[in-house]
Write a protein that holds these residues in place. Structure first.
Motif, PDB file in Angstrom:
ATOM      1  N   GLY A 190     -10.040  14.359  13.801  1.00 16.76           N
ATOM      2  CA  GLY A 190     -10.190  13.022  13.222  1.00 16.76           C
ATOM      3  C   GLY A 190      -8.876  12.547  12.668  1.00 16.76           C
ATOM      4  N   GLY A 191      -8.837  11.284  12.332  1.00 15.61           N
ATOM      5  CA  GLY A 191      -7.604  10.730  11.800  1.00 15.61           C
ATOM      6  C   GLY A 191      -7.866   9.475  10.998  1.00 15.61           C
ATOM      7  N   GLY A 192      -6.875   9.079  10.242  1.00 15.07           N
ATOM      8  CA  GLY A 192      -7.013   7.870   9.441  1.00 15.07           C
ATOM      9  C   GLY A 192      -5.706   7.500   8.796  1.00 15.07           C
ATOM     10  N   SER A 193      -5.787   6.560   7.855  1.00 11.94           N
ATOM     11  CA  SER A 193      -4.579   6.070   7.208  1.00 11.94           C
ATOM     12  C   SER A 193      -4.934   5.351   5.919  1.00 11.94           C
ATOM     13  N   ILE A 194      -3.894   5.123   5.109  1.00 10.62           N
ATOM     14  CA  ILE A 194      -3.986   4.210   3.980  1.00 10.62           C
ATOM     15  C   ILE A 194      -3.569   2.833   4.483  1.00 10.62           C
ATOM     16  N   ARG A 195      -4.276   1.805   4.047  1.00 13.82           N
ATOM     17  CA  ARG A 195      -4.041   0.460   4.576  1.00 13.82           C
ATOM     18  C   ARG A 195      -3.046  -0.330   3.714  1.00 13.82           C
ATOM     19  N   ILE A 196      -2.454  -1.322   4.335  1.00 13.49           N
ATOM     20  CA  ILE A 196      -1.581  -2.255   3.620  1.00 13.49           C
ATOM     21  C   ILE A 196      -2.451  -3.176   2.759  1.00 13.49           C
ATOM     22  N   THR A 197      -2.030  -3.375   1.514  1.00 13.77           N
ATOM     23  CA  THR A 197      -2.761  -4.309   0.648  1.00 13.77           C
ATOM     24  C   THR A 197      -1.863  -5.433   0.144  1.00 13.77           C
ATOM     25  N   ASN A 198      -0.577  -5.367   0.462  1.00 14.60           N
ATOM     26  CA  ASN A 198       0.370  -6.392   0.036  1.00 14.60           C
ATOM     27  C   ASN A 198       0.545  -7.419   1.162  1.00 14.60           C
ATOM     28  N   PRO A 199       0.208  -8.690   0.930  1.00 22.42           N
ATOM     29  CA  PRO A 199       0.270  -9.683   2.017  1.00 22.42           C
ATOM     30  C   PRO A 199       1.670  -9.901   2.572  1.00 22.42           C
ATOM     31  N   GLU A 200       2.693  -9.804   1.721  1.00 16.27           N
ATOM     32  CA  GLU A 200       4.064  -9.983   2.221  1.00 16.27           C
ATOM     33  C   GLU A 200       4.443  -8.832   3.165  1.00 16.27           C
ATOM     34  N   LEU A 201       4.044  -7.628   2.795  1.00 12.54           N
ATOM     35  CA  LEU A 201       4.330  -6.466   3.642  1.00 12.54           C
ATOM     36  C   LEU A 201       3.556  -6.561   4.955  1.00 12.54           C
ATOM     37  N   GLN A 202       2.326  -7.011   4.902  1.00 11.62           N
ATOM     38  CA  GLN A 202       1.539  -7.169   6.121  1.00 11.62           C
ATOM     39  C   GLN A 202       2.169  -8.194   7.048  1.00 11.62           C
ATOM     40  N   HIS A 203       2.684  -9.280   6.476  1.00  7.28           N
ATOM     41  CA  HIS A 203       3.337 -10.312   7.284  1.00  7.28           C
ATOM     42  C   HIS A 203       4.596  -9.752   7.936  1.00  7.28           C
ATOM     43  N   LYS A 204       5.349  -8.929   7.187  1.00  6.40           N
ATOM     44  CA  LYS A 204       6.567  -8.310   7.748  1.00  6.40           C
ATOM     45  C   LYS A 204       6.205  -7.391   8.910  1.00  6.40           C
ATOM     46  N   MET A 205       5.086  -6.680   8.793  1.00  9.12           N
ATOM     47  CA  MET A 205       4.624  -5.826   9.890  1.00  9.12           C
ATOM     48  C   MET A 205       4.359  -6.648  11.141  1.00  9.12           C
ATOM     49  N   PHE A 206       3.636  -7.735  10.983  1.00  6.96           N
ATOM     50  CA  PHE A 206       3.329  -8.596  12.134  1.00  6.96           C
ATOM     51  C   PHE A 206       4.601  -9.110  12.793  1.00  6.96           C
ATOM     52  N   LYS A 207       5.583  -9.506  11.993  1.00  9.00           N
ATOM     53  CA  LYS A 207       6.826 -10.046  12.544  1.00  9.00           C
ATOM     54  C   LYS A 207       7.619  -8.957  13.257  1.00  9.00           C
ATOM     55  N   THR A 208       7.633  -7.740  12.692  1.00  9.47           N
ATOM     56  CA  THR A 208       8.339  -6.625  13.331  1.00  9.47           C
ATOM     57  C   THR A 208       7.728  -6.307  14.688  1.00  9.47           C
ATOM     58  N   LEU A 209       6.423  -6.488  14.809  1.00  5.63           N
ATOM     59  CA  LEU A 209       5.726  -6.228  16.067  1.00  5.63           C
ATOM     60  C   LEU A 209       5.862  -7.383  17.056  1.00  5.63           C
ATOM     61  N   GLY A 210       6.587  -8.441  16.657  1.00  8.35           N
ATOM     62  CA  GLY A 210       6.866  -9.544  17.570  1.00  8.35           C
ATOM     63  C   GLY A 210       5.806 -10.626  17.608  1.00  8.35           C
TER      64      GLY A 210
END
Length: 294
Positions: free
Chosen positions: A231-251
């Motif tokens: 099995g696997g999992g993760s801790i999620r992003i809860t900061n909206p600015e960080l989430q937006h940076k993730m989306f931009k890094t992914l193009g």
């Protein structure tokens, strides 16, 4: 805690210890797999620099030369050596060849490349790999170190099978942690999420997202047992600015962010507590407990 309870209740197996942890980087370096079977040792040894002391072009031109040591196998016959060479040359594995070094019990060495290397140099290999008299060393090489590692992983598991080291009555749990946040896609010429775009990067790596995305690790983890990812999992992003940076890094464009993830962006406006989790593969757990391999 749940794993300990299940194995004690169903198989009467006691895990009276804290499950070990291994980083993804170490799992790949020493086992060539993100789900290593640690019921037996046979760790990889990288010998790229030490073998470039001869006229043997295969090693001299390789970016990676990796070895494993099979204990007490120096008396393998030519038939056995050839069978394992053919095994790694299968299309599913894709190795071009396999080099062996027998560490004879009398202290001498016999190798498939001994016309290129002196007994002294072969002894240096053995010392670097912690090989003893009576052991057998295997070598794989290539340009792509990750590819060579994966090939050696297949050989390591096959040797484990042949030597009876993968006992289905023995269970070896392991947490694999610190997975990469991104992986680069040659096909799409961009970074993609290793797990999914909502995985939280490790806080100490935040400054690398803009400059070196491939070096960013994630709060992501797998439960591994006997070479199987349970099995696997993760801790999620809860900061909206960080989430937006993730989306931009992914193009992702602003339009795509809004179209695909507008629900999430909107939800962040109301605040999100730290959260995460994991999912188990119940079928895989049953498989291990039933001593099956499928």
């Amino acid at each position: 805690g749940m794993m300990k309870h299940i194995f004690k209740t169903i198989r009467n197996v006691d895990f009276d210890y804290t499950f070990p942890r291994m980083t993804w980087a170490d799992a790949m370096k020493y086992y060539g797999s993100d789900k290593p079977d640690i019921r037996f040792d046979m760790k990889f040894v990288e010998l790229t620099d030490i073998v470039k002391t001869s006229t043997f072009p295969v090693f001299n031109e390789a970016n990676a030369v990796i070895a494993i040591v099979a204990p007490n196998c120096s008396e393998y016959t030519r038939k056995e050596l050839d069978a394992l060479t053919d095994y790694v040359k299968r299309p599913q594995i894709g190795a071009k060849g396999l080099v062996y070094v027998k560490c004879n019990k009398d202290g001498s060495f016999k190798s498939s490349v001994d016309k290129f290397y002196s007994q002294e140099l072969l002894a240096n290999w053995a010392e670097a790999a912690n090989a003893n008299a009576g052991d057998l060393m295997w070598r794989l090489s290539g340009d792509d170190i990750m590819k060579v590692r994966k090939q050696m992983n297949e050989l390591r598991l096959e040797m484990g099978n042949r030597l009876g080291l993968r006992d289905s009555n023995k269970y070896a749990p392991l947490w694999v942690v610190d997975f990469p946040l991104f992986e680069y896609s040659e096909e799409e010429q961009r970074y993609m999420s290793k797990h999914h775009p909502f995985t939280c990067p490790k806080l100490e790596d935040l400054d690398k997202i803009d400059t070196d995305p491939g070096a960013v690790n994630a709060y992501a983890y797998d439960m591994v047992m006997n070479g199987v990812e349970l099995g696997g999992g993760s801790i999620r992003i809860t900061n909206p600015e960080l989430q937006h940076k993730m989306f931009k890094t992914l193009g992702f464009t602003e339009e795509r962010i809004s179209e695909n993830f507008g629900f999430l962006v909107e939800a962040y406006k109301y605040g999100a507590p730290p959260h995460g989790g994991m999912a188990y593969g119940l079928d895989r757990l049953c498989m291990l407990m039933a001593h099956k391999d499928s």
